[in-house]
Scaffold this motif. Structure first.
Motif, short mmCIF file in Angstrom:
data_model
loop_
_atom_site.label_atom_id
_atom_site.label_comp_id
_atom_site.label_asym_id
_atom_site.label_seq_id
_atom_site.Cartn_x
_atom_site.Cartn_y
_atom_site.Cartn_z
N ALA A 231 9.86 10.62 0.03
CA ALA A 231 9.45 11.37 -1.15
C ALA A 231 8.45 10.56 -2.01
CB ALA A 231 10.67 11.76 -1.98
N ILE A 232 8.66 9.25 -2.08
CA ILE A 232 7.76 8.41 -2.89
C ILE A 232 6.36 8.37 -2.28
CG2 ILE A 232 7.23 6.03 -3.62
CD1 ILE A 232 10.24 5.54 -3.89
N THR A 233 6.30 8.04 -0.98
CA THR A 233 5.02 7.73 -0.35
C THR A 233 4.34 8.96 0.25
OG1 THR A 233 6.06 7.32 1.78
CG2 THR A 233 5.88 5.44 0.28
N GLY A 234 5.11 10.02 0.47
CA GLY A 234 4.56 11.18 1.17
C GLY A 234 4.33 10.88 2.64
N ALA A 235 5.02 9.87 3.15
CA ALA A 235 4.81 9.49 4.56
C ALA A 235 6.11 9.09 5.21
CB ALA A 235 3.83 8.33 4.65
N ILE B 237 -0.45 -0.58 1.84
CA ILE B 237 0.64 -1.19 1.08
C ILE B 237 1.99 -0.59 1.50
CG2 ILE B 237 1.58 -1.48 -1.26
CD1 ILE B 237 -1.42 -1.57 -2.15
N THR B 238 2.00 0.73 1.72
CA THR B 238 3.20 1.36 2.27
C THR B 238 3.58 0.70 3.59
OG1 THR B 238 2.33 3.45 1.39
CG2 THR B 238 4.25 3.59 2.84
N PHE B 239 2.56 0.48 4.43
CA PHE B 239 2.76 -0.14 5.74
C PHE B 239 3.35 -1.55 5.59
CE2 PHE B 239 0.59 -2.62 9.27
CZ PHE B 239 1.50 -2.25 10.24
N ALA B 240 2.77 -2.35 4.68
CA ALA B 240 3.28 -3.71 4.45
C ALA B 240 4.74 -3.65 4.00
CB ALA B 240 2.42 -4.43 3.40
N GLY B 241 5.03 -2.72 3.09
CA GLY B 241 6.41 -2.55 2.62
C GLY B 241 7.35 -2.19 3.76
N ALA B 242 6.88 -1.30 4.64
CA ALA B 242 7.72 -0.85 5.75
C ALA B 242 8.04 -2.01 6.71
CB ALA B 242 7.04 0.29 6.50
N LEU B 243 7.05 -2.89 6.93
CA LEU B 243 7.30 -4.06 7.79
C LEU B 243 8.33 -4.97 7.13
CD1 LEU B 243 3.80 -5.14 9.18
CD2 LEU B 243 5.55 -3.69 10.23
N VAL B 244 8.18 -5.20 5.82
CA VAL B 244 9.14 -6.03 5.09
C VAL B 244 10.54 -5.39 5.17
CG1 VAL B 244 9.80 -6.89 2.80
CG2 VAL B 244 7.42 -7.03 3.54
N LEU C 291 4.38 2.36 -4.06
CA LEU C 291 4.20 2.55 -2.61
C LEU C 291 4.88 1.44 -1.82
CD1 LEU C 291 0.50 3.70 -2.10
CD2 LEU C 291 2.58 5.05 -1.81
N PHE C 292 4.79 0.20 -2.33
CA PHE C 292 5.43 -0.91 -1.62
C PHE C 292 6.95 -0.69 -1.58
CE2 PHE C 292 7.25 -5.16 -1.16
CZ PHE C 292 6.54 -5.62 -0.05
N THR C 293 7.51 -0.29 -2.74
CA THR C 293 8.95 -0.01 -2.81
C THR C 293 9.32 1.09 -1.81
OG1 THR C 293 8.78 -0.49 -5.16
CG2 THR C 293 10.84 0.51 -4.41
N GLY C 294 8.53 2.17 -1.81
CA GLY C 294 8.78 3.26 -0.89
C GLY C 294 8.68 2.79 0.56
N GLY C 295 7.71 1.93 0.83
CA GLY C 295 7.54 1.40 2.18
C GLY C 295 8.75 0.59 2.63
N VAL C 296 9.27 -0.26 1.73
CA VAL C 296 10.46 -1.05 2.06
C VAL C 296 11.62 -0.11 2.40
CG1 VAL C 296 12.19 -2.66 1.16
CG2 VAL C 296 9.77 -3.07 0.69
#
Lengths: 136, 157
Positions: A93-97, A115-122, B101-106
């Protein structure tokens, strides 16, 4: 799977996701606000098509391209399915992805998705170092 | 065919997405899913063998698949679309947007690995192969999404 085929399938998938606009934060927002049926119709018709294909594969014992019997991975149901699922839903919901669309947003030139991608890896890394301590 | 440059309708794209279930089953004998590629990229970033209990050899195709997704999206917006389509709101082009976005990605990375799947692996592949976990996971995804939309987001805005 052959890496060349995998790349081609990825390209096709990326084109479809983008032309369907399922990589759009606005579409995801409308889905969670129940203001348009677009996402529900896409996910619903994808599941129905997948299910019909699966039934055909089973009924006619369709073999894989390297002539092996097709084995369906059983996905375990546990606490992670629910807890992890809710956490992912918030991120969606936050990222739309979801994971596929992250790569599509990047390719489509929406660079904050990096940045979403970097967060997802973390996030995936944090999971892999903490999984022994999580309820399962 | 005159509509190829505008948005493609759900009754074309939905079934096409669904066909990736048999496609990946037949071409690779794998249940289609994307979130596992995140862990694979992690293992590449960290270096071989650094991610405990992870064998990267069987997962190389996933990396090529997600690179393909980016290429496909690039082709789509540059050669199959007239005019400019926005996929993210302007807000995300700001420092606060980056933090969000970073928070959402995590949450996406952690959540999909903990749940062992995402929209593709659970909602599409899982449910279409009649697995209960797919239905429960999908309900959890929506619970999370609604939680953010109706409770968390309004709290901060």
């Amino acid at each position: 799977m052959k890496l060349f085929n995998s790349t081609i399938f990825g390209i096709l998938f990326g084109i479809i996701l983008t032309k369907a606009e399922v990589i759009s934060w606005f579409r995801i927002n409308n889905m969670f606000h129940f203001t348009e049926a677009h996402m529900y119709l896409i996910i619903g018709s994808a599941i129905i098509t997948g299910a019909i294909s699966y039934v055909i594969i089973k009924k006619f014992s369709v073999k894989s391209i390297d002539k092996q019997e097709i084995v369906i991975e059983k996905k375990e149901l546990n606490k992670g399915t629910v807890i992890g699922g809710i956490l992912f839903g918030i991120g969606w919901a936050i990222t739309g992805a979801c994971p596929g669309p992250i790569f599509a947003q990047i390719g489509a030139g929406e660079y904050p998705a990096l940045i979403t991608f970097a967060g997802a890896l973390v996030g995936a890394y944090l999971y892999s170092i903490s999984k022994s301590k999580l309820p399962d | 065919m005159d509509n190829i440059f505008s948005i493609w309708p759900w009754y074309v794209t939905g079934p096409l997405i669904g066909l990736f279930v048999p496609l990946i089953l037949i071409a690779g004998n794998k249940l289609f899913g994307i979130s596992s590629s995140l862990l694979h990229i992690c293992s590449i970033v960290l270096g071989k063998g650094k991610l405990r209990g992870y064998n990267s050899d069987n997962h190389k195709w996933k990396l090529y698949f997600v690179i393909g997704i980016s290429i496909g999206a690039f082709i789509s917006v540059n050669f199959l679309t007239t005019g400019k389509v926005k996929f993210l709101p302007e807000f995300y082009y700001s420092l606060n947007g980056f933090i969000l976005l970073f928070t959402g990605g995590v949450l996406i990375g952690f959540g999909t690995r903990y749940a062992n799947g995402c929209t593709s692996g659970h909602s599409i592949s899982g449910i279409s192969t009649f697995q209960l976990s797919g239905i429960i996971a999908t309900l959890a995804f929506f619970t999370g999404g609604l939680l953010y939309t109706y409770i968390i987001y309004p709290m901060f805005n």
